[in-house]
Design an enzyme around this catalytic site. Structure first.
Site, PDB file in Angstrom:
ATOM      1  N   GLU A   1      -9.200 143.485 137.176  1.00 38.80           N
ATOM      2  CA  GLU A   1     -10.012 142.275 137.090  1.00 38.80           C
ATOM      3  C   GLU A   1     -10.344 141.843 138.518  1.00 38.80           C
ATOM      4  O   GLU A   1      -9.442 141.742 139.350  1.00 38.80           O
ATOM      5  CB  GLU A   1      -9.239 141.152 136.391  1.00 38.80           C
ATOM      6  CG  GLU A   1      -8.860 141.446 134.962  1.00 38.80           C
ATOM      7  CD  GLU A   1      -7.988 140.338 134.385  1.00 38.80           C
ATOM      8  OE1 GLU A   1      -8.512 139.233 134.155  1.00 38.80           O
ATOM      9  OE2 GLU A   1      -6.782 140.580 134.202  1.00 38.80           O
TER      10      GLU A   1
ATOM     11  N   LYS B   1      -0.313 137.866 139.614  1.00 39.00           N
ATOM     12  CA  LYS B   1      -1.521 137.472 140.339  1.00 39.00           C
ATOM     13  C   LYS B   1      -1.664 135.959 140.388  1.00 39.00           C
ATOM     14  O   LYS B   1      -2.158 135.399 141.364  1.00 39.00           O
ATOM     15  CB  LYS B   1      -2.748 138.110 139.703  1.00 39.00           C
ATOM     16  CG  LYS B   1      -3.966 138.120 140.617  1.00 39.00           C
ATOM     17  CD  LYS B   1      -5.152 138.801 139.984  1.00 39.00           C
ATOM     18  CE  LYS B   1      -5.011 140.290 139.943  1.00 39.00           C
ATOM     19  NZ  LYS B   1      -6.228 140.965 139.448  1.00 39.00           N
TER      20      LYS B   1
ATOM     21  N   ARG C   1       5.746 148.407 133.998  1.00 33.77           N
ATOM     22  CA  ARG C   1       5.119 147.889 135.200  1.00 33.77           C
ATOM     23  C   ARG C   1       6.127 147.881 136.348  1.00 33.77           C
ATOM     24  O   ARG C   1       7.333 148.005 136.132  1.00 33.77           O
ATOM     25  CB  ARG C   1       4.586 146.468 134.961  1.00 33.77           C
ATOM     26  CG  ARG C   1       5.657 145.459 134.629  1.00 33.77           C
ATOM     27  CD  ARG C   1       5.066 144.063 134.470  1.00 33.77           C
ATOM     28  NE  ARG C   1       4.525 143.577 135.730  1.00 33.77           N
ATOM     29  CZ  ARG C   1       3.749 142.499 135.827  1.00 33.77           C
ATOM     30  NH1 ARG C   1       3.405 141.835 134.746  1.00 33.77           N
ATOM     31  NH2 ARG C   1       3.313 142.102 137.010  1.00 33.77           N
TER      32      ARG C   1
END
Length: 558
Positions: free
Chosen positions: A29, A265, A255
């Site tokens: 993104e 983020k 992850r």
């Protein structure tokens, strides 16, 4: 090429003929900079495609215009290239498919599988139920196909206010998987998009756009992190209901979680926006641009990603391993220089005044091809203040009154006198040298226990040195958030120390921004982009001490 469960799946698919090639994608993104966790995904997606002769697409998931910025698009492309990967002609944006995604949404409405809902966001949450209780149907769930088509058209034409209504998939409000309880697939966002401008005021959600973008691009293996495991049934539902030709396989992996930092983020954005760091590329940040500015090499990050491997369950990786990887890489490639960060002046009283001689120094003992350099030596030099003790403790083998030490590449010197100012602070040492020990060796075989580095006072260049440490003092800074303690409470107040009057050997004057070097005995450093020709700035990448090497040795039982 280390084996893992994802590679096993790919090899089976190729062997059985399920797929003739491998097509993966990295779908960031553009609402922030990439971090070390993304590096793991980049190495995986581009790596497996490369290893199996396929290709990897770079696709920006730009479905939220309020948070996206061309700056982030540019930085992401730079980071992927810097890591050593290339998408070739396969650069895509979810916004490339907005018209097609809209048509898919219309098709779902026609199939009776989507409806326009006027519940507020809070009401939708209330109706959704809990993990133990089923949800309730929306009062708008049974609208006719014709009414839903008309309302969705009005949404597209901007006839409703933001938040007034949404398009939801019509699945099962009693599903044990909350993601399947009529999820929102389109919402109204009246903001200008960085690529499509004001053409659209409705935007697809990630779950709807992602699987269909994968399908449109012919992705074979859609690799994502474990938090999307519960979304896989929804991923498959959209593709099955729309009967698309290409149905990619979603595969989840753990992850990356790293000690002494945060990889959310949202949290990283807070650190930037609230001024805890100087920007996304602050060398204390775990962003790829921050690591690059700090002096990390792409090879060291790829090595780190290879070492941590691909697993199915989450774990936390010790920051010491990442530091070990960059030390290991820079040890082989970084030229050595001498620098004094906390200078103490030394006058060699029996060395002739006005004389300069050039001594030979090795550029990198790990790589003979890097050769040697000449270092000037004169009567007055600087040494590290920590390399002298007036009253030395036990096992302190460096310079002290009456003690002899070796100057790296130069001579043996002995401290004869300590000069102090009116405040009693040591400002100068007076020493003598042994001319017969040039090169640092004694012809009579006497040995000294200490070797220290130095720079010639007459030839040294001044520089600013920024000593970076870990950004947080707690291994997991976010673990106490349920207790109401913000992760920001654990920010390390000493994560940056700026030293202004450091002295470097003159050979370092040739350094340019991005150059990586080792300051002997002190650590690895990188020239900061803020440097000017007359004002060099060095960032400490990492110190020389390697705690991970000790951990690894202990694990091996050696």
């Amino acid at each position: 090429m280390a084996s893992n469960f994802i590679r096993d799946i790919i090899e089976k698919d190729l062997k059985t003929g399920k797929h003739e090639t491998v097509i993966t994608r990295f779908p960031p993104e553009p609402n922030g900079y990439l971090h070390i966790g993304h590096a793991k995904s980049i190495c995986l997606n581009f790596g497996v495609a490369l290893d199996y002769g396929g290709r990897c697409h770079l696709r920006f998931d730009d479905t939220n215009p309020k948070k996206e910025d061309p700056e982030f698009v540019k930085s992401i492309m730079e980071d992927v290239r810097w890591l050593g990967f290339d998408w070739g002609e396969h650069l895509y944006f979810a916004s490339d498919y907005f018209q097609k995604l809209y048509e898919y949404a219309v098709e779902l409405i026609k199939l009776g599988k989507a409806y326009v809902c006027h519940l507020s966001a809070e009401e939708i949450r209330e109706y959704r139920g809990t993990l133990t209780e089923p949800g309730k149907n929306s009062p708008y769930r049974d609208r006719s196909v014709e009414e839903n088509l008309e309302l969705f058209e009005k949404m597209k034409n901007g006839e409703f206010a933001e938040g007034e209504c949404v398009l939801r998939a019509r699945i099962d409000m009693a599903s044990p998987n909350i993601n399947m309880r009529d999820p929102v697939i389109y919402r109204i966002v009246k903001a200008s998009h960085h690529r499509t401008g004001d053409k659209w005021c409705i935007y697809p959600t990630y779950d709807f756009a992602h699987c269909l973008s994968d399908s449109i691009e012919g992705i074979t293996h859609s690799l994502c992190t474990l938090e999307f495991e519960d979304h896989r049934p929804l991923y498959d539902w959209f593709l099955d209901e729309l009967k698309v030709k290409c149905h990619p396989q979603q595969i989840e992996f753990a992850r990356l979680n790293l000690t002494y930092t945060v990889l959310s983020k949202r949290k990283l954005t807070q650190l930037v926006d609230e001024g805890y760091v100087s920007g996304w590329d602050d060398p204390r940040m775990p962003t790829i641009s921050g690591l690059r500015r700090r002096g990390y090499t792409p090879e060291s990050i790829r090595d780190f990603c290879e070492r941590i491997g691909i697993a199915k369950s989450d774990n936390i990786v010790d920051m010491a391993l990442l530091e070990h990887c960059v030390r290991d890489d820079l040890n082989k490639r970084a030229p050595r220089y001498m620098a004094v960060l906390n200078p103490l002046k030394v006058v060699i009283t029996n060395y002739p005044e006005g004389v300069t001689e050039e001594l030979t120094a090795i550029n990198n003992p790990e790589d003979e091809s890097m050769g040697t350099r000449k270092v000037p030596f004169s009567r007055e030099i600087y040494i590290e203040r920590d390399d002298f003790r007036e009253d030395p403790p036990k096992k302190f083998f460096r310079l002290a009154p009456g003690r002899e030490v070796r100057l790296r590449y130069a001579y043996y010197i002995t401290c004869q006198e300590v000069i102090k100012n009116e405040q009693g602070e040591i400002v100068e040492l007076r020493c003598t040298y042994d001319p017969a020990t040039r090169g640092g060796y004694s012809p009579d075989g006497r040995k000294v226990k200490g070797t220290i580095h130095w720079v010639s006072a007459d030839h040294a260049i001044k520089a600013e040195v920024r000593l970076y440490d870990r950004l947080f003092i707690k291994p997991n800074p976010a673990e106490d958030e349920k207790k109401g303690i913000s992760f920001k409470e654990y920010i390390n107040p000493d994560s940056l120390k700026v030293l202004q009057d450091c002295f470097l050997e003159p050979n370092l004057a040739q350094c340019k921004p991005g150059d990586r070097v080792q300051f002997e005995r002190l650590g690895y450093f990188c020239v900061d982009p803020d440097s000017q020709e007359d004002h060099l700035i060095f960032n400490r990448t990492v110190s020389l001490r390697d705690s991970w090497a000790k951990i690894e040795k202990k694990l091996r039982g050696k």
